[in-house]
Motif scaffolding. Structure first.
Motif, mmCIF file in Angstrom:
data_model
loop_
_atom_site.group_PDB
_atom_site.id
_atom_site.type_symbol
_atom_site.label_atom_id
_atom_site.label_comp_id
_atom_site.label_asym_id
_atom_site.label_seq_id
_atom_site.Cartn_x
_atom_site.Cartn_y
_atom_site.Cartn_z
ATOM 1 N N TYR A 142 7.929 -5.047 -10.359
ATOM 2 C CA TYR A 142 8.278 -3.745 -9.808
ATOM 3 C C TYR A 142 7.641 -2.653 -10.651
ATOM 4 C CZ TYR A 142 11.698 -5.638 -6.590
ATOM 5 O OH TYR A 142 12.291 -6.291 -5.561
ATOM 6 N N GLN A 193 12.216 7.193 -4.075
ATOM 7 C CA GLN A 193 12.341 5.811 -3.618
ATOM 8 C C GLN A 193 11.551 4.914 -4.562
ATOM 9 O OE1 GLN A 193 10.658 4.957 0.194
ATOM 10 N NE2 GLN A 193 11.918 3.143 0.490
ATOM 11 N N GLN A 199 9.387 1.992 -5.760
ATOM 12 C CA GLN A 199 8.407 1.113 -5.118
ATOM 13 C C GLN A 199 7.850 0.149 -6.144
ATOM 14 O OE1 GLN A 199 5.442 3.527 -3.235
ATOM 15 N NE2 GLN A 199 6.709 3.956 -1.454
ATOM 16 N N THR A 231 5.519 -3.975 -6.350
ATOM 17 C CA THR A 231 4.658 -4.949 -5.669
ATOM 18 C C THR A 231 5.223 -6.343 -5.885
ATOM 19 O OG1 THR A 231 3.212 -5.193 -7.597
ATOM 20 C CG2 THR A 231 2.582 -3.554 -5.937
ATOM 21 N N THR A 244 5.978 -4.033 3.034
ATOM 22 C CA THR A 244 4.861 -3.488 3.799
ATOM 23 C C THR A 244 4.100 -4.654 4.427
ATOM 24 O OG1 THR A 244 4.661 -1.639 2.278
ATOM 25 C CG2 THR A 244 2.772 -2.092 3.682
ATOM 26 N N GLN A 268 3.241 -4.495 -1.066
ATOM 27 C CA GLN A 268 4.046 -3.396 -1.578
ATOM 28 C C GLN A 268 5.480 -3.533 -1.073
ATOM 29 O OE1 GLN A 268 3.330 0.794 -0.297
ATOM 30 N NE2 GLN A 268 3.014 1.160 -2.487
#
Length: 222
Positions: free
Chosen positions: A5, A21, A23, A25, A177, A221
């Motif tokens: 992360y 938010q 985000q 991977t 995603t 993502q």
């Protein structure tokens, strides 16, 4: 398989940090495999002759090889599918009481045959070994246009990677995603090779199956 992360990105014009938010991977490895039946065989055969006279060894070898080529033509193998891959002549010595004594010469002629007649390989081996061939070096199986099967396996690998990423993010309660940020194709061997079965009665040859495998690493993502 692992996931990481990233840290939130706090901008100078964003006074309320709770609205940011988080985000990150997630990186997964996908594997895809396609099973195919071999359609091409490469058969390496050797005619070897030994004689105390070099000239006689060469003459005998040439006669036996011509006999082999004639048999191959009789069973429908065109000359363009037959290639000489090695030819050698070497002296043979024996050692007695520390002295090197010339015993004779070995003439060795190796040819490779390419055929798509999978059912006729056993008969071919029988015929040529009865008519001059004294060594079967190898039988290798492959497929035509292997890149097509690899691309199919690569597609399966991508689907496998996506399934893994979706499963992990669902367990984490996160959103994924759908399009990967990055895909790294991993080098793999073209296949594990076919099973080869050799028996003594009528020499049945079983080409078996080959597996074409593709691997990739996908970064999504979260």
């Amino acid at each position: 398989m692992y996931y990481t992360y990233g840290m939130p990105n706090y901008g100078y014009n964003m006074p309320d940090r709770q609205n940011n938010q988080q985000q990150g991977t997630i990186t997964v490895t996908g594997v895809g495999t396609v099973i195919v039946s071999p359609s091409i065989a490469r058969i390496s055969l050797v005619v070897s002759t030994i004689n105390s006279s070099l000239e006689e060894a060469q003459t005998e070898n040439a006669e036996r090889m011509n006999q082999v080529l004639g048999v191959l033509q009789q069973i429908g193998i065109p000359r363009e599918q037959i290639q000489t891959t090695s030819f050698s002549v070497r002296p043979i010595y024996n050692y007695q009481e520390g002295n090197q004594i010339l015993q004779g010469y070995e003439v060795r002629n190796e040819i490779t045959i390419v055929t798509d007649d999978m059912d006729g390989i056993g008969e071919m081996i029988d015929r040529v070994t009865e008519n001059g061939v004294n060594e079967v070096l190898s039988i290798e199986f492959s497929v035509e246009n292997p890149e097509n099967f690899y691309l199919e396996a690569l597609s399966f690998a991508l689907a496998d990677a996506k399934r893994k990423a979706e499963s992990l993010t669902e367990q984490l309660g996160a959103n994924l995603t759908p399009v990967p940020l990055k895909i790294n194709e991993q080098t793999t061997s073209p296949g594990v090779g076919p099973a080869q079965v050799f028996k003594m009665v009528s020499t049945p040859i079983e080409p078996g199956n080959q597996s074409v495998e593709a691997r990739l690493e996908a970064v999504y993502q979260v």
